[in-house]
Design a protein around this motif. Structure first.
Motif, PDB file in Angstrom:
ATOM      1  N   SER A 313       0.821  -1.208   0.000  1.00 44.00           N
ATOM      2  CA  SER A 313       0.000   0.000   0.000  1.00 44.00           C
ATOM      3  C   SER A 313       0.856   1.258   0.000  1.00 44.00           C
ATOM      4  CB  SER A 313      -0.924   0.003   1.229  1.00 44.00           C
ATOM      5  OG  SER A 313      -1.809  -1.094   1.185  1.00 44.00           O
ATOM      6  N   MET A 314       2.064   1.125  -0.469  1.00 45.61           N
ATOM      7  CA  MET A 314       2.990   2.251  -0.466  1.00 45.61           C
ATOM      8  C   MET A 314       2.493   3.375  -1.377  1.00 45.61           C
ATOM      9  SD  MET A 314       7.078   2.148  -1.216  1.00 45.61           S
ATOM     10  CE  MET A 314       7.294   1.015   0.147  1.00 45.61           C
ATOM     11  N   LYS A 315       2.616   4.609  -0.921  1.00 45.63           N
ATOM     12  CA  LYS A 315       2.221   5.775  -1.711  1.00 45.63           C
ATOM     13  C   LYS A 315       3.197   5.959  -2.862  1.00 45.63           C
ATOM     14  CE  LYS A 315       1.360  10.754  -1.236  1.00 45.63           C
ATOM     15  NZ  LYS A 315       1.439  11.909  -0.308  1.00 45.63           N
ATOM     16  N   ILE A 316       2.666   6.130  -4.075  1.00 46.63           N
ATOM     17  CA  ILE A 316       3.537   6.227  -5.244  1.00 46.63           C
ATOM     18  C   ILE A 316       3.477   7.587  -5.925  1.00 46.63           C
ATOM     19  CG2 ILE A 316       3.347   3.750  -5.708  1.00 46.63           C
ATOM     20  CD1 ILE A 316       1.484   4.569  -8.096  1.00 46.63           C
ATOM     21  N   ARG A 317       2.666   8.511  -5.438  1.00 45.96           N
ATOM     22  CA  ARG A 317       2.526   9.790  -6.130  1.00 45.96           C
ATOM     23  C   ARG A 317       2.291  10.918  -5.148  1.00 45.96           C
ATOM     24  NH1 ARG A 317      -3.062  11.074  -6.544  1.00 45.96           N
ATOM     25  NH2 ARG A 317      -4.344   9.378  -5.734  1.00 45.96           N
ATOM     26  N   THR A 318       2.644  12.119  -5.588  1.00 52.53           N
ATOM     27  CA  THR A 318       2.335  13.344  -4.858  1.00 52.53           C
ATOM     28  C   THR A 318       2.327  14.469  -5.876  1.00 52.53           C
ATOM     29  OG1 THR A 318       2.943  14.714  -2.937  1.00 52.53           O
ATOM     30  CG2 THR A 318       4.729  13.945  -4.331  1.00 52.53           C
ATOM     31  N   ASN A 319       1.657  15.558  -5.553  1.00 49.94           N
ATOM     32  CA  ASN A 319       1.531  16.656  -6.514  1.00 49.94           C
ATOM     33  C   ASN A 319       2.567  17.729  -6.214  1.00 49.94           C
ATOM     34  OD1 ASN A 319       0.185  19.275  -7.743  1.00 49.94           O
ATOM     35  ND2 ASN A 319      -0.748  17.514  -8.730  1.00 49.94           N
ATOM     36  N   ILE A 320       3.415  17.978  -7.188  1.00 51.73           N
ATOM     37  CA  ILE A 320       4.510  18.926  -7.003  1.00 51.73           C
ATOM     38  C   ILE A 320       4.051  20.367  -7.177  1.00 51.73           C
ATOM     39  CG2 ILE A 320       5.356  19.085  -9.380  1.00 51.73           C
ATOM     40  CD1 ILE A 320       8.203  18.637  -8.202  1.00 51.73           C
ATOM     41  N   ASP A 321       2.818  20.568  -7.634  1.00 50.03           N
ATOM     42  CA  ASP A 321       2.260  21.915  -7.760  1.00 50.03           C
ATOM     43  C   ASP A 321       1.561  22.377  -6.486  1.00 50.03           C
ATOM     44  OD1 ASP A 321       3.165  22.218 -10.329  1.00 50.03           O
ATOM     45  OD2 ASP A 321       1.298  21.558 -11.269  1.00 50.03           O
ATOM     46  N   ASN A 322       1.558  21.529  -5.455  1.00 47.08           N
ATOM     47  CA  ASN A 322       0.889  21.862  -4.200  1.00 47.08           C
ATOM     48  C   ASN A 322       1.575  23.063  -3.551  1.00 47.08           C
ATOM     49  OD1 ASN A 322      -0.376  21.979  -1.720  1.00 47.08           O
ATOM     50  ND2 ASN A 322      -0.193  19.792  -1.310  1.00 47.08           N
ATOM     51  N   ILE A 323       0.885  24.186  -3.501  1.00 50.59           N
ATOM     52  CA  ILE A 323       1.486  25.427  -3.002  1.00 50.59           C
ATOM     53  C   ILE A 323       1.782  25.354  -1.512  1.00 50.59           C
ATOM     54  CG2 ILE A 323      -0.693  26.585  -2.483  1.00 50.59           C
ATOM     55  CD1 ILE A 323       0.581  29.154  -3.628  1.00 50.59           C
ATOM     56  N   ARG A 324       1.094  24.464  -0.801  1.00 46.86           N
ATOM     57  CA  ARG A 324       1.325  24.337   0.640  1.00 46.86           C
ATOM     58  C   ARG A 324       2.664  23.699   0.956  1.00 46.86           C
ATOM     59  NH1 ARG A 324      -4.603  22.011   2.607  1.00 46.86           N
ATOM     60  NH2 ARG A 324      -5.862  23.788   1.859  1.00 46.86           N
ATOM     61  N   GLU A 325       3.266  23.016  -0.006  1.00 45.81           N
ATOM     62  CA  GLU A 325       4.516  22.311   0.246  1.00 45.81           C
ATOM     63  C   GLU A 325       5.704  22.947  -0.463  1.00 45.81           C
ATOM     64  OE1 GLU A 325       3.964  18.224  -0.711  1.00 45.81           O
ATOM     65  OE2 GLU A 325       2.468  17.892   0.866  1.00 45.81           O
ATOM     66  N   VAL A 326       5.578  24.207  -0.862  1.00 48.23           N
ATOM     67  CA  VAL A 326       6.670  24.900  -1.541  1.00 48.23           C
ATOM     68  C   VAL A 326       7.865  25.033  -0.603  1.00 48.23           C
ATOM     69  CG1 VAL A 326       7.382  27.114  -2.500  1.00 48.23           C
ATOM     70  CG2 VAL A 326       5.200  26.129  -3.161  1.00 48.23           C
ATOM     71  N   GLU A 327       9.036  24.656  -1.083  1.00 46.27           N
ATOM     72  CA  GLU A 327      10.249  24.709  -0.274  1.00 46.27           C
ATOM     73  C   GLU A 327      10.826  26.116  -0.198  1.00 46.27           C
ATOM     74  OE1 GLU A 327      11.589  22.171   1.329  1.00 46.27           O
ATOM     75  OE2 GLU A 327      10.247  20.610   0.588  1.00 46.27           O
ATOM     76  N   THR A 328      10.890  26.786  -1.350  1.00 48.29           N
ATOM     77  CA  THR A 328      11.470  28.126  -1.419  1.00 48.29           C
ATOM     78  C   THR A 328      10.494  29.051  -2.133  1.00 48.29           C
ATOM     79  OG1 THR A 328      13.678  27.156  -1.579  1.00 48.29           O
ATOM     80  CG2 THR A 328      13.466  29.469  -2.177  1.00 48.29           C
ATOM     81  N   TYR A 329      10.228  30.196  -1.522  1.00 51.48           N
ATOM     82  CA  TYR A 329       9.283  31.136  -2.124  1.00 51.48           C
ATOM     83  C   TYR A 329       9.814  32.560  -1.996  1.00 51.48           C
ATOM     84  CZ  TYR A 329       5.170  34.026  -2.894  1.00 51.48           C
ATOM     85  OH  TYR A 329       4.311  34.990  -3.364  1.00 51.48           O
ATOM     86  N   SER A 330       9.729  33.298  -3.084  1.00 56.64           N
ATOM     87  CA  SER A 330      10.081  34.713  -3.099  1.00 56.64           C
ATOM     88  C   SER A 330       9.001  35.472  -3.839  1.00 56.64           C
ATOM     89  CB  SER A 330      11.439  34.923  -3.783  1.00 56.64           C
ATOM     90  OG  SER A 330      11.664  36.301  -4.030  1.00 56.64           O
ATOM     91  N   GLY A 334      10.124  34.079  -7.455  1.00 56.74           N
ATOM     92  CA  GLY A 334       9.516  32.839  -7.891  1.00 56.74           C
ATOM     93  C   GLY A 334       9.365  31.838  -6.768  1.00 56.74           C
ATOM     94  N   LYS A 335       9.316  30.561  -7.111  1.00 52.72           N
ATOM     95  CA  LYS A 335       9.128  29.513  -6.108  1.00 52.72           C
ATOM     96  C   LYS A 335       9.697  28.199  -6.608  1.00 52.72           C
ATOM     97  CE  LYS A 335       4.406  28.765  -7.744  1.00 52.72           C
ATOM     98  NZ  LYS A 335       2.963  28.750  -7.377  1.00 52.72           N
ATOM     99  N   ILE A 336      10.036  27.332  -5.662  1.00 52.94           N
ATOM    100  CA  ILE A 336      10.573  26.003  -5.965  1.00 52.94           C
ATOM    101  C   ILE A 336       9.952  25.002  -5.011  1.00 52.94           C
ATOM    102  CG2 ILE A 336      12.625  24.546  -5.808  1.00 52.94           C
ATOM    103  CD1 ILE A 336      14.248  26.755  -6.959  1.00 52.94           C
ATOM    104  N   ASN A 337       9.505  23.883  -5.562  1.00 51.38           N
ATOM    105  CA  ASN A 337       8.962  22.789  -4.759  1.00 51.38           C
ATOM    106  C   ASN A 337       9.787  21.542  -5.043  1.00 51.38           C
ATOM    107  OD1 ASN A 337       7.422  21.281  -3.061  1.00 51.38           O
ATOM    108  ND2 ASN A 337       5.518  21.472  -4.206  1.00 51.38           N
TER     109      ASN A 337
END
Length: 486
Positions: A313-330, A334-337
């Protein structure tokens, strides 16, 4: 009961340990078996081979191109039309997929895991003599009279959509169905240098159905000369590798042998062995409305043994456009996830990760190097100037890149991107599950960490100028806004 519980814990720990060891060994293999990274020039690359099918296309970059050989990867792009089915296949290396456009359903089969999901589906073949056979767990077989429908068991069906990063482990068979109303476009990165692949550093995909018709093999768009160079670079053991044709692997087995193995009529075996002119992506309109993704399936309540929780039942996907999980934001730049092994634990075993970046008008990334992996960059939108510098202080790339381009930033090579008057977006695939960068500009940079006296002596500048180098971008980190100081 206690003994069963103990066995379950032991097996669970065994699987977890195997994944951990896989990650550690994978890193060692990547370092000792890496390709030679000797080149004087890097450039943006486009797909060089195009395979057309009934309901979509597969485009492959030249895996023998020096920059891809350096990174030990094989990129490809698959485009599925609405109601298209990408036929089941598996590959000997881990694959990380970015869904650039559209939505669809993904089925993936983990070896040894139970078919714990079920759905109602119409029978593919007419119920002969009013009866249907269904195999149930425990090795028994029962006959049930079904009136046009049957209950069918299978492993998870996942919904994928634009922005998803999907992890496909080595050896896991999978298929994709486009149940949306627009094209489904997926960019895939195959890590040929991973320890799971013990064949060689050559891209392979094993299809369980379909095949490439002769009329659908469009060949290399860059001409015969490029292909001949690719073949010369692919010499293995005195023999030249030929172009992939991706045929159904079952077609070569003896018909009588397969008939006995499956315990079915010979004419059924002949049908699955025959040449299929539809290609590798086929129309499957009858699937719409039948298959359902996992969030709509009902999980059968049965005893859990611990293995399903860590593997099946391992998770195989996640959404990289999720704004809540942005690593770097200016706000200005711009922004980087980043999707790494912490956000998607399956990447611990695959030793891969991904980054989605966006630069605003005239913004740029800090000149930096990657500490522990190569980066394979795919431009998803806009235009930017890219510069990459090697250990000799030579510029190996100083080009304008556009949407659809792909290029490699080798480990430790210093690079920077600068957007033009429009926004610039990219997806970067990393050959490490835990990517690390070392920037030259910003409050986390090397310059900021150096003593003032070291800088004044190293560059023969005044203390004031050295201080400006250290702090003029003090409020910014990896993403730098537009602005110049005279």
């Amino acid at each position: 009961m206690a003994s069963k519980f103990g066995i379950a814990i032991f097996l669970s720990l065994l699987v977890s340990t195997a994944f951990a060891n896989n990650n550690e060994v994978g890193g060692q293999t990547r370092l000792t078996g890496a390709q030679q990274c000797r080149f004087e020039r890097l450039s943006a690359s486009q797909p060089s081979q195009r395979i057309e099918s009934e309901a979509g296309i597969i485009e492959l970059w030249d895996e023998f191109e020096e920059q891809f050989q350096c990174a030990g990867v094989a990129p490809l792009r698959k485009v599925l039309q609405p109601d298209a089915l990408l036929l089941p296949s598996y590959h000997p290396n881990p694959r990380l997929v970015y869904v650039q456009q559209g939505e669809g359903l993904l089925g993936i089969t983990f070896p040894g895991c139970p078919e714990t999901f079920h759905s109602e589906s119409e029978q593919i073949e007419s119920i002969r003599q009013g009866r249907s056979h269904q195999r149930i767990r425990g090795g028994e077989e029962q006959e049930r009279v079904m009136r046009g429908q049957e209950i069918e068991q299978h492993q998870k069906v996942h919904r994928v959509r634009r922005g998803d990063i999907v992890a496909l482990p080595a050896g896991a068979a999978h298929w994709v169905f486009n149940n949306g109303n627009e094209q489904l476009v997926c960019i895939s990165m195959n890590d040929l240098n991973h320890q799971a692949n013990q064949l060689d550093h050559k891209f392979r995909e094993f299809f369980l159905a379909g095949g490439v018709p002769r009329s659908g093999q469009q060949g290399y768009q860059r001409g015969q000369q490029s292909w001949q160079k690719g073949q010369q670079r692919s010499m293995r053991g005195g023999q030249q590798d030929i172009r992939e044709t991706f045929q159904n692997i079952l077609r070569a087995f003896d018909a009588e042998l397969l008939s006995e193995a499956y315990n079915v009529r010979p004419d059924i075996i002949e049908r699955i062995r025959r040449d299929d002119e539809r290609g590798l992506i086929v129309n499957a309109r009858e699937m719409r409305g039948i298959l359902k993704p996992d969030e709509e399936e009902q999980y059968q309540r049965q005893p859990r043994n611990g293995i399903e929780e860590t593997y099946c039942s391992m998770k195989i996907r996640t959404n990289i456009d999720n704004i809540r999980e942005v690593e770097t934001y200016s706000r200005e730049a711009g922004k980087i996830n980043i999707v790494n092994r912490y956000k998607l634990p399956i990447l611990r075993a695959m030793d891969m990760s991904a980054e989605k970046g966006k630069l605003y008008q005239n913004a740029m990334t800090s000149p930096h190097w990657s500490v522990n992996g190569h980066a394979i960059v795919y431009v998803t939108r806009g235009q930017a100037q890219v510069q990459i510098v090697d250990q000799n202080g030579q510029s190996v790339m100083n080009d304008i890149v556009n949407e659809g381009d792909m290029f490699v930033v080798p480990q430790y090579f210093t690079s920077t991107f600068r957007a033009d008057r429009n926004e610039f977006e990219w997806v970067s695939f990393k050959t490490t599950g835990e990517p690390m960068k070392s920037p030259l500009v910003g409050y986390t940079s090397v310059m900021r960490a150096l003593p003032l006296q070291v800088m004044t002596n190293a560059y023969q500048i005044s203390p004031r100028d050295a201080q400006d180098l250290k702090i003029n971008r003090g409020g910014e980190s990896f993403l730098l806004s537009s602005g110049r100081r005279s």
